[in-house]
Design a protein around this motif. Sequence first.
Motif, PDB file in Angstrom:
ATOM      1  N   VAL A   1       0.878  -1.180   0.000  1.00 16.50           N
ATOM      2  CA  VAL A   1       0.000   0.000   0.000  1.00 16.50           C
ATOM      3  C   VAL A   1       0.907   1.219   0.000  1.00 16.50           C
ATOM      4  O   VAL A   1       1.684   1.430   0.928  1.00 16.50           O
ATOM      5  N   GLY A   2       0.800   2.055  -1.046  1.00 19.71           N
ATOM      6  CA  GLY A   2       1.730   3.138  -1.266  1.00 19.71           C
ATOM      7  C   GLY A   2       1.524   4.344  -0.366  1.00 19.71           C
ATOM      8  O   GLY A   2       0.451   4.558   0.218  1.00 19.71           O
ATOM      9  N   GLU A   3       2.537   5.146  -0.276  1.00 20.35           N
ATOM     10  CA  GLU A   3       2.599   6.308   0.602  1.00 20.35           C
ATOM     11  C   GLU A   3       1.405   7.248   0.401  1.00 20.35           C
ATOM     12  O   GLU A   3       1.025   7.576  -0.713  1.00 20.35           O
ATOM     13  N   GLY A   4       0.825   7.679   1.520  1.00 18.60           N
ATOM     14  CA  GLY A   4      -0.233   8.675   1.493  1.00 18.60           C
ATOM     15  C   GLY A   4      -1.586   8.177   1.040  1.00 18.60           C
ATOM     16  O   GLY A   4      -2.532   8.966   0.916  1.00 18.60           O
ATOM     17  N   THR A   5      -1.732   6.895   0.804  1.00 24.26           N
ATOM     18  CA  THR A   5      -3.015   6.338   0.355  1.00 24.26           C
ATOM     19  C   THR A   5      -3.995   6.254   1.514  1.00 24.26           C
ATOM     20  O   THR A   5      -3.614   5.992   2.658  1.00 24.26           O
ATOM     21  N   ARG A   6      -5.270   6.469   1.203  1.00 25.56           N
ATOM     22  CA  ARG A   6      -6.332   6.378   2.204  1.00 25.56           C
ATOM     23  C   ARG A   6      -7.322   5.301   1.775  1.00 25.56           C
ATOM     24  O   ARG A   6      -7.874   5.357   0.666  1.00 25.56           O
ATOM     25  N   ILE A   7      -7.513   4.337   2.649  1.00 25.36           N
ATOM     26  CA  ILE A   7      -8.440   3.233   2.398  1.00 25.36           C
ATOM     27  C   ILE A   7      -9.548   3.306   3.433  1.00 25.36           C
ATOM     28  O   ILE A   7      -9.292   3.343   4.639  1.00 25.36           O
ATOM     29  N   ASP A   8     -10.772   3.336   2.973  1.00 23.59           N
ATOM     30  CA  ASP A   8     -11.946   3.504   3.826  1.00 23.59           C
ATOM     31  C   ASP A   8     -12.228   2.218   4.613  1.00 23.59           C
ATOM     32  O   ASP A   8     -11.523   1.218   4.501  1.00 23.59           O
ATOM     33  N   SER A   9     -13.304   2.241   5.389  1.00 26.93           N
ATOM     34  CA  SER A   9     -13.716   1.072   6.172  1.00 26.93           C
ATOM     35  C   SER A   9     -14.321  -0.007   5.268  1.00 26.93           C
ATOM     36  O   SER A   9     -14.851   0.274   4.187  1.00 26.93           O
ATOM     37  N   LEU A  10     -14.213  -1.248   5.742  1.00 26.60           N
ATOM     38  CA  LEU A  10     -14.850  -2.394   5.091  1.00 26.60           C
ATOM     39  C   LEU A  10     -14.380  -2.608   3.651  1.00 26.60           C
ATOM     40  O   LEU A  10     -15.153  -2.979   2.773  1.00 26.60           O
ATOM     41  N   VAL A  11     -13.108  -2.378   3.423  1.00 20.66           N
ATOM     42  CA  VAL A  11     -12.504  -2.636   2.122  1.00 20.66           C
ATOM     43  C   VAL A  11     -11.690  -3.918   2.216  1.00 20.66           C
ATOM     44  O   VAL A  11     -11.081  -4.214   3.247  1.00 20.66           O
ATOM     45  N   ARG A  12     -11.675  -4.684   1.129  1.00 17.77           N
ATOM     46  CA  ARG A  12     -10.851  -5.891   1.093  1.00 17.77           C
ATOM     47  C   ARG A  12      -9.771  -5.716   0.034  1.00 17.77           C
ATOM     48  O   ARG A  12     -10.048  -5.439  -1.126  1.00 17.77           O
ATOM     49  N   ILE A  13      -8.504  -5.879   0.460  1.00 18.53           N
ATOM     50  CA  ILE A  13      -7.349  -5.838  -0.433  1.00 18.53           C
ATOM     51  C   ILE A  13      -6.761  -7.242  -0.485  1.00 18.53           C
ATOM     52  O   ILE A  13      -6.297  -7.759   0.533  1.00 18.53           O
ATOM     53  N   GLY A  14      -6.788  -7.876  -1.653  1.00 13.08           N
ATOM     54  CA  GLY A  14      -6.331  -9.252  -1.782  1.00 13.08           C
ATOM     55  C   GLY A  14      -4.833  -9.401  -1.841  1.00 13.08           C
ATOM     56  O   GLY A  14      -4.068  -8.432  -1.851  1.00 13.08           O
ATOM     57  N   GLN A  15      -4.404 -10.645  -1.907  1.00 13.27           N
ATOM     58  CA  GLN A  15      -2.979 -10.953  -1.896  1.00 13.27           C
ATOM     59  C   GLN A  15      -2.280 -10.437  -3.143  1.00 13.27           C
ATOM     60  O   GLN A  15      -2.840 -10.424  -4.233  1.00 13.27           O
ATOM     61  N   ASN A  16      -1.040  -9.990  -2.965  1.00 12.62           N
ATOM     62  CA  ASN A  16      -0.174  -9.524  -4.049  1.00 12.62           C
ATOM     63  C   ASN A  16      -0.666  -8.247  -4.726  1.00 12.62           C
ATOM     64  O   ASN A  16      -0.150  -7.876  -5.785  1.00 12.62           O
ATOM     65  N   VAL A  17      -1.639  -7.578  -4.143  1.00 11.38           N
ATOM     66  CA  VAL A  17      -2.097  -6.310  -4.710  1.00 11.38           C
ATOM     67  C   VAL A  17      -1.041  -5.245  -4.447  1.00 11.38           C
ATOM     68  O   VAL A  17      -0.412  -5.205  -3.383  1.00 11.38           O
ATOM     69  N   ARG A  18      -0.859  -4.363  -5.419  1.00 13.10           N
ATOM     70  CA  ARG A  18       0.039  -3.219  -5.253  1.00 13.10           C
ATOM     71  C   ARG A  18      -0.769  -1.950  -5.490  1.00 13.10           C
ATOM     72  O   ARG A  18      -1.224  -1.704  -6.606  1.00 13.10           O
ATOM     73  N   VAL A  19      -0.939  -1.190  -4.412  1.00 19.53           N
ATOM     74  CA  VAL A  19      -1.672   0.065  -4.473  1.00 19.53           C
ATOM     75  C   VAL A  19      -0.644   1.186  -4.499  1.00 19.53           C
ATOM     76  O   VAL A  19       0.250   1.239  -3.658  1.00 19.53           O
ATOM     77  N   GLY A  20      -0.789   2.118  -5.432  1.00 17.52           N
ATOM     78  CA  GLY A  20       0.182   3.184  -5.585  1.00 17.52           C
ATOM     79  C   GLY A  20       0.071   4.264  -4.524  1.00 17.52           C
ATOM     80  O   GLY A  20      -0.616   4.122  -3.512  1.00 17.52           O
ATOM     81  N   ARG A  21       0.723   5.375  -4.773  1.00 17.52           N
ATOM     82  CA  ARG A  21       0.761   6.501  -3.840  1.00 17.52           C
ATOM     83  C   ARG A  21      -0.474   7.377  -4.000  1.00 17.52           C
ATOM     84  O   ARG A  21      -1.018   7.535  -5.086  1.00 17.52           O
ATOM     85  N   LEU A  22      -0.913   7.933  -2.867  1.00 22.84           N
ATOM     86  CA  LEU A  22      -1.958   8.961  -2.847  1.00 22.84           C
ATOM     87  C   LEU A  22      -3.259   8.492  -3.490  1.00 22.84           C
ATOM     88  O   LEU A  22      -3.968   9.264  -4.134  1.00 22.84           O
ATOM     89  N   CYS A  23      -3.573   7.228  -3.317  1.00 25.16           N
ATOM     90  CA  CYS A  23      -4.843   6.687  -3.823  1.00 25.16           C
ATOM     91  C   CYS A  23      -5.949   6.840  -2.782  1.00 25.16           C
ATOM     92  O   CYS A  23      -5.677   7.012  -1.589  1.00 25.16           O
ATOM     93  N   THR A  24      -7.194   6.743  -3.243  1.00 27.85           N
ATOM     94  CA  THR A  24      -8.357   6.724  -2.359  1.00 27.85           C
ATOM     95  C   THR A  24      -9.228   5.539  -2.746  1.00 27.85           C
ATOM     96  O   THR A  24      -9.643   5.430  -3.912  1.00 27.85           O
ATOM     97  N   ILE A  25      -9.496   4.655  -1.786  1.00 24.43           N
ATOM     98  CA  ILE A  25     -10.362   3.498  -2.024  1.00 24.43           C
ATOM     99  C   ILE A  25     -11.501   3.573  -1.014  1.00 24.43           C
ATOM    100  O   ILE A  25     -11.278   3.542   0.192  1.00 24.43           O
ATOM    101  N   VAL A  26     -12.721   3.689  -1.519  1.00 23.44           N
ATOM    102  CA  VAL A  26     -13.879   3.992  -0.686  1.00 23.44           C
ATOM    103  C   VAL A  26     -14.533   2.705  -0.178  1.00 23.44           C
ATOM    104  O   VAL A  26     -14.347   1.621  -0.738  1.00 23.44           O
ATOM    105  N   GLY A  27     -15.328   2.832   0.882  1.00 26.37           N
ATOM    106  CA  GLY A  27     -15.886   1.721   1.643  1.00 26.37           C
ATOM    107  C   GLY A  27     -16.558   0.634   0.816  1.00 26.37           C
ATOM    108  O   GLY A  27     -17.239   0.901  -0.164  1.00 26.37           O
ATOM    109  N   GLN A  28     -16.332  -0.595   1.243  1.00 22.04           N
ATOM    110  CA  GLN A  28     -16.916  -1.813   0.686  1.00 22.04           C
ATOM    111  C   GLN A  28     -16.414  -2.135  -0.717  1.00 22.04           C
ATOM    112  O   GLN A  28     -16.995  -2.975  -1.397  1.00 22.04           O
TER     113      GLN A  28
END
Length: 329
Positions: free
Chosen positions: A243-270
């Motif tokens: 999970v990259g620097e400065g990223t914000r992930i909301d509640s009730l989110v699922r991130i699976g194995q080997n996922v690469r999330v970049g910098r300064l991303c926003t992933i919203v609930g569920q």
Amino acid sequence: MVDSRFFPRHSGVSISELADAIGARQSEPASNSTIISGAASLSTASVGDVSAIGSDTHPDLLSATRASAVICPDRFRVHVPSGCSALIADDVPAAFALAAALLYPDALRPVPPMGVKGISPEAAIDPQAHLEQEVTVEAGSVIGADARLGAGTIVGSGSVVGPGCCVGKNCYIGSGVSVQNALIGNGVILHCGARIGHGGLSGGQSGSGGNSIVQIGRVIVQDNVEIGANTTVERGTLDDTVVGEGTRIDSLVRIGQNVRVGRLCTIVGQAGISGNVSIGDRVVIGGNTGVGSHLNIGDEAMIASMSTVAGDVPAGARWSGNPAGPARA
């Protein structure tokens, strides 16, 4: 309404100080001496509060507010009532966010439930764990062997930091969080109930049923990431989940194995991100969106809420729908 038991009012700043801090222009410089000590909605605001007008707010609601100051676009200036100072901003949500952060700084960082600094005698800390100065570990928490906690980090009640895990400086780990097989950077916030580094469903089907694949990767959470309540981030199978620097992930989110999330991303609930997905920098993924496995989402892409992503998303694209595709203008 804002309850002062949970979020005490600020000692106060002048309107001119507030305007400077948020980059707004004052409509009435004569109101410089007015003191602002709180923030509220237009309908509940009173003297000493700053409020803001939303893009869909009816002017009548603005005209009736009792706030001492309102952050608004220039076109709404005429609807600001007498005695209320208009703070003109080009980006009202961003300006109001800055104002609220100035007035309620403690609301930006969760407060541990016991509110006591230091190591609780009711915490279980392995003798081989390494804790730097000014670390707080609350009652019922467990810190495993060779785990490392950086200076200023707080571990809320009932949380677990597993063996060998590293947590950087000035992090906040909320109540009931589990951190396993993970390296956590500085300034990270993990809200209550987050699950970091556990195993997920991986493998294939055979005649005898499902076959699980050993997951021996890690989770890497870079600096200044915020992960919401009851969100899960699975460790990698062979590679790492990142999970990259400065990223914000909301509640009730699922991130699976080997996922690469970049910098300064926003992933919203569920939202649900399947395994082996690569997400670029500054990507926004709306709530209740599903992303299939082994996909690439390019830098600065935006995916609307309740979309189903079954193919690669180009950089800068705006997608929506089921299956998701380019959004209509």
